[in-house]
Scaffold this motif. Sequence first.
Motif, PDB file in Angstrom:
ATOM      1  N   ALA A 196       0.850  -1.200   0.000  1.00  0.00           N
ATOM      2  CA  ALA A 196       0.000   0.000   0.000  1.00  0.00           C
ATOM      3  C   ALA A 196       0.885   1.249   0.000  1.00  0.00           C
ATOM      4  N   GLY A 197       1.942   1.233   0.794  1.00  0.00           N
ATOM      5  CA  GLY A 197       2.854   2.374   0.854  1.00  0.00           C
ATOM      6  C   GLY A 197       3.466   2.641  -0.515  1.00  0.00           C
ATOM      7  N   TYR A 198       3.861   1.562  -1.185  1.00  0.00           N
ATOM      8  CA  TYR A 198       4.456   1.717  -2.507  1.00  0.00           C
ATOM      9  C   TYR A 198       3.426   2.262  -3.506  1.00  0.00           C
ATOM     10  N   ALA A 199       2.227   1.640  -3.492  1.00  0.00           N
ATOM     11  CA  ALA A 199       1.190   2.054  -4.456  1.00  0.00           C
ATOM     12  C   ALA A 199       0.803   3.518  -4.243  1.00  0.00           C
ATOM     13  N   MET A 200       0.701   3.918  -2.974  1.00  0.00           N
ATOM     14  CA  MET A 200       0.230   5.281  -2.683  1.00  0.00           C
ATOM     15  C   MET A 200       1.234   6.351  -3.089  1.00  0.00           C
ATOM     16  N   THR A 201       2.491   5.961  -3.216  1.00  0.00           N
ATOM     17  CA  THR A 201       3.496   6.967  -3.558  1.00  0.00           C
ATOM     18  C   THR A 201       3.813   6.993  -5.059  1.00  0.00           C
ATOM     19  N   ARG A 202       3.067   6.239  -5.860  1.00  0.00           N
ATOM     20  CA  ARG A 202       3.257   6.326  -7.321  1.00  0.00           C
ATOM     21  C   ARG A 202       2.690   7.664  -7.805  1.00  0.00           C
ATOM     22  N   PRO A 203       3.231   8.193  -8.903  1.00  0.00           N
ATOM     23  CA  PRO A 203       2.676   9.452  -9.418  1.00  0.00           C
ATOM     24  C   PRO A 203       1.201   9.295  -9.757  1.00  0.00           C
ATOM     25  N   GLY A 204       0.386  10.229  -9.295  1.00  0.00           N
ATOM     26  CA  GLY A 204      -1.052  10.178  -9.610  1.00  0.00           C
ATOM     27  C   GLY A 204      -1.868   9.402  -8.596  1.00  0.00           C
ATOM     28  N   ALA A 205      -1.187   8.650  -7.709  1.00  0.00           N
ATOM     29  CA  ALA A 205      -1.922   7.778  -6.788  1.00  0.00           C
ATOM     30  C   ALA A 205      -2.659   8.557  -5.702  1.00  0.00           C
ATOM     31  N   LEU A 206      -2.155   9.751  -5.412  1.00  0.00           N
ATOM     32  CA  LEU A 206      -2.753  10.529  -4.324  1.00  0.00           C
ATOM     33  C   LEU A 206      -4.241  10.800  -4.571  1.00  0.00           C
ATOM     34  N   GLU A 207      -4.573  11.001  -5.848  1.00  0.00           N
ATOM     35  CA  GLU A 207      -5.978  11.187  -6.202  1.00  0.00           C
ATOM     36  C   GLU A 207      -6.816   9.995  -5.731  1.00  0.00           C
ATOM     37  N   GLY A 208      -6.228   8.825  -5.851  1.00  0.00           N
ATOM     38  CA  GLY A 208      -6.915   7.602  -5.452  1.00  0.00           C
ATOM     39  C   GLY A 208      -7.082   7.536  -3.939  1.00  0.00           C
ATOM     40  N   VAL A 209      -6.027   7.965  -3.213  1.00  0.00           N
ATOM     41  CA  VAL A 209      -6.115   7.977  -1.756  1.00  0.00           C
ATOM     42  C   VAL A 209      -7.261   8.905  -1.342  1.00  0.00           C
ATOM     43  N   LYS A 210      -7.322  10.049  -2.000  1.00  0.00           N
ATOM     44  CA  LYS A 210      -8.398  11.008  -1.687  1.00  0.00           C
ATOM     45  C   LYS A 210      -9.756  10.408  -2.027  1.00  0.00           C
ATOM     46  N   TYR A 211      -9.830   9.782  -3.192  1.00  0.00           N
ATOM     47  CA  TYR A 211     -11.106   9.195  -3.618  1.00  0.00           C
ATOM     48  C   TYR A 211     -11.588   8.164  -2.600  1.00  0.00           C
ATOM     49  N   PHE A 212     -10.659   7.400  -2.052  1.00  0.00           N
ATOM     50  CA  PHE A 212     -11.028   6.326  -1.129  1.00  0.00           C
ATOM     51  C   PHE A 212     -11.345   6.842   0.279  1.00  0.00           C
ATOM     52  N   LEU A 213     -10.627   7.888   0.711  1.00  0.00           N
ATOM     53  CA  LEU A 213     -10.773   8.283   2.120  1.00  0.00           C
ATOM     54  C   LEU A 213     -11.710   9.467   2.349  1.00  0.00           C
ATOM     55  N   ILE A 214     -11.852  10.350   1.354  1.00  0.00           N
ATOM     56  CA  ILE A 214     -12.657  11.550   1.593  1.00  0.00           C
ATOM     57  C   ILE A 214     -14.053  11.371   0.993  1.00  0.00           C
ATOM     58  N   PRO A 215     -15.080  11.407   1.839  1.00  0.00           N
ATOM     59  CA  PRO A 215     -16.440  11.200   1.311  1.00  0.00           C
ATOM     60  C   PRO A 215     -16.852  12.342   0.393  1.00  0.00           C
ATOM     61  N   ASN A 216     -17.375  11.981  -0.741  1.00  0.00           N
ATOM     62  CA  ASN A 216     -17.904  12.987  -1.654  1.00  0.00           C
ATOM     63  C   ASN A 216     -19.366  12.623  -1.917  1.00  0.00           C
ATOM     64  N   PHE A 217     -20.262  13.482  -1.424  1.00  0.00           N
ATOM     65  CA  PHE A 217     -21.670  13.121  -1.467  1.00  0.00           C
ATOM     66  C   PHE A 217     -22.212  13.030  -2.894  1.00  0.00           C
ATOM     67  N   ALA A 218     -21.487  13.635  -3.823  1.00  0.00           N
ATOM     68  CA  ALA A 218     -21.923  13.545  -5.217  1.00  0.00           C
ATOM     69  C   ALA A 218     -21.861  12.099  -5.710  1.00  0.00           C
ATOM     70  N   ASN A 219     -21.030  11.283  -5.047  1.00  0.00           N
ATOM     71  CA  ASN A 219     -20.901   9.891  -5.488  1.00  0.00           C
ATOM     72  C   ASN A 219     -21.892   8.957  -4.806  1.00  0.00           C
ATOM     73  N   PHE A 220     -22.755   9.514  -3.974  1.00  0.00           N
ATOM     74  CA  PHE A 220     -23.669   8.665  -3.217  1.00  0.00           C
ATOM     75  C   PHE A 220     -24.825   8.181  -4.082  1.00  0.00           C
ATOM     76  N   SER A 221     -25.155   6.910  -3.945  1.00  0.00           N
ATOM     77  CA  SER A 221     -26.387   6.424  -4.565  1.00  0.00           C
ATOM     78  C   SER A 221     -26.968   5.412  -3.591  1.00  0.00           C
ATOM     79  N   TRP A 222     -28.214   5.054  -3.783  1.00  0.00           N
ATOM     80  CA  TRP A 222     -28.829   4.088  -2.870  1.00  0.00           C
ATOM     81  C   TRP A 222     -28.036   2.784  -2.879  1.00  0.00           C
ATOM     82  N   MET A 223     -27.481   2.467  -4.038  1.00  0.00           N
ATOM     83  CA  MET A 223     -26.712   1.237  -4.162  1.00  0.00           C
ATOM     84  C   MET A 223     -25.475   1.253  -3.258  1.00  0.00           C
ATOM     85  N   THR A 224     -24.990   2.449  -2.921  1.00  0.00           N
ATOM     86  CA  THR A 224     -23.871   2.523  -1.980  1.00  0.00           C
ATOM     87  C   THR A 224     -24.262   1.846  -0.669  1.00  0.00           C
TER      88      THR A 224
END
Length: 465
Positions: A196-224
Motif C-alpha cells: 500500500a505504501g508503494y502504491a500510494m506513492t506512485r505518481p497520480g496515486a494521491l488522487e486515489g487515496v483522496k477518492y477512497f478516504l474523503i467522502p464525496n456526497f456527489a458519489n452517493f447512490s442508494w446502491m452505496t
Amino acid sequence: MKAGGQARNSTAGNETRSSFSSRLGYVLAVAGSAVGLGNIWRFPYLAAKYGGGIFLLVYLILMLTFGYALIMSETALGRMTRRSPVGAFQAFGKSWHFRLGGWVNAIIPMLIVPYYCVIGGWVTKYLFEYLRGSTIMLADDNYFHGFIAESFGAEFWFLLFSVAVVLVLLAGVKHGVERVSKVMMPLLVILAIFVAGYAMTRPGALEGVKYFLIPNFANFSWMTVVAAMGQMFFSLSIAMGILYTYGSYMKKDVDIEKSTFQVEAFDTGIAMLAGLMVIPAVFAFSGGDPDALKAGPSLMFITIPKVFASMGFGTGAGLMFFLLVFMAALTSAISLAESGVSTFEDQLGWSRKACTLLMGAIIIILGSASALGFGVLDFVAPLGMSLLDFFDFLTNSLMMPVAALSTCLLVTRVVGLKKITEEVELSSRFKQKQIYAFMIKYLAPIFIIIILLSSMASVLGWISM
Ligand code: PHE
C-alpha cells in the motif's frame, strides 16, 4: 466471573462442546475466519465502484451500529443454546418460523463457498504464474479477462482449489491449516502495508487515496448503502449462521462486547489496507478511469499485478502476496464449507465423511457454473448478471437480509432482550446496552426491510442500481 469449567460442561443437548481457551483465542479464531477474500478482493472493488469515500463512511457507520448489534446477538444466542443455527432456532420453538430462520442462516454458507472457491482458484492461478515469473504477462490489461473467458483454465484452477478444501476437511487437518494461517496473517499485514505504501506513492496515486478516504456526497447512490450492507455481512461473517456456531464454542467468561469490537476493528483494518493497495493503484496506472474503477470482481486481479510489475523484486513480492492471500482464502473457504458439513451432520445424521462429500458435490456443481459463467456459460445471465455475480447478489443482497431479520425477530419476539443481556453480563457489564436495544428492536429491522425491498425492486427492474 464464572469458572471456565462451566462452559466446558454446559450442554444444551447431550453433547459436550469443546471451547476456545480465552478471549484472545476466541478473537483470533473469529478474526481468522472473518479475514479473507471479502477484505482483500471484495471490499476494494465495491468501494471503487460505489463511490469511494462515501462508501467507506457508510460502511463504517453500518458496521459500528448494525454489524455490532448483529454480531452480539448471534454470538450470545450461540453461546446460550450451545448449538449451530438450525439447532439454536429450534431450541426456542418448533414451528415452521423457527425452522425457516435456522435454515436460511445455514444454507447461505453452502451457496457462498462454491463461488468463493472460484475466486480461490483465480488466486491459485496467479500464485502459480508468479512462481513461473510471469510478472509482466499478468500486468497486461487483457490478461485476466482472457483467462476467465477461457473456460478450461478457470475450471481447472477452481477444481484444484475446491479439492484442496475438501481434502483438508476429509483428512481432518483443518486445525493444522489454521495454525499455519495464523502465522501467515501477520506477514500478510506487513506485506500489505508495504505494498500500500508503494502504491500510494506512485505518481497520480494521491488522487486515489483522496477518492477512497474523503467522502464525496456527489458519489452517493442508494446502491452505496445496499452494497455496503452486503459487504458488512460478508466480511464480518454475519447473517450466515457462522457466529452462532462460534458463539457456541465460546466460554461463559469471555467478554462478548469487547471481542466483538476487536474482531470488527481487525477486519476493517485489513479491508482498509486492501483498499489503500488497490484504489490508489487504479489512479496511478489507469488514470482513475471511471471504467477501471467500475471493473467489479476483476479489479484486484487487474490492478495489483501492475503494481508488482512496476517495482523491483516485483516477482518475489507478487509471489508472497498471492501466497498469503491464498492461505487467507483457503482458511475462509474451509470454515464456510465446515459450517455446511456440520449442518448436514446434525440434520441428516450421516457420517462426517458422507456429509463432506455432499458438500464437495455442491461446491463442484454450483462452483463450476460460476467458473464457466465467464466462458462457455456466458449466455446464462440471470437478472443480467454473470453467474458468479448472481450467486453473490442472491446471498448478500437477498438471503442475508432475511437471515439478519430472522435473528432480530428471534431476539426481540422470542428470546427477549432480558435474556440476551443476562447472557452478555455473565462475563462483564453490557456497556452499550441501550444502543444495542434500539438497534435490534427498531433500526435494524426497519433498515433490513428497506434494503430487502429495494433489492427485490431491482430484481424486478423497477429501480436501477
Ligand atoms: N468473512 C470472510 C471473508 O471476508 C468470508 C467468510 C465467511 C469466511 C464466513 C468464513 C466464514 O472473506
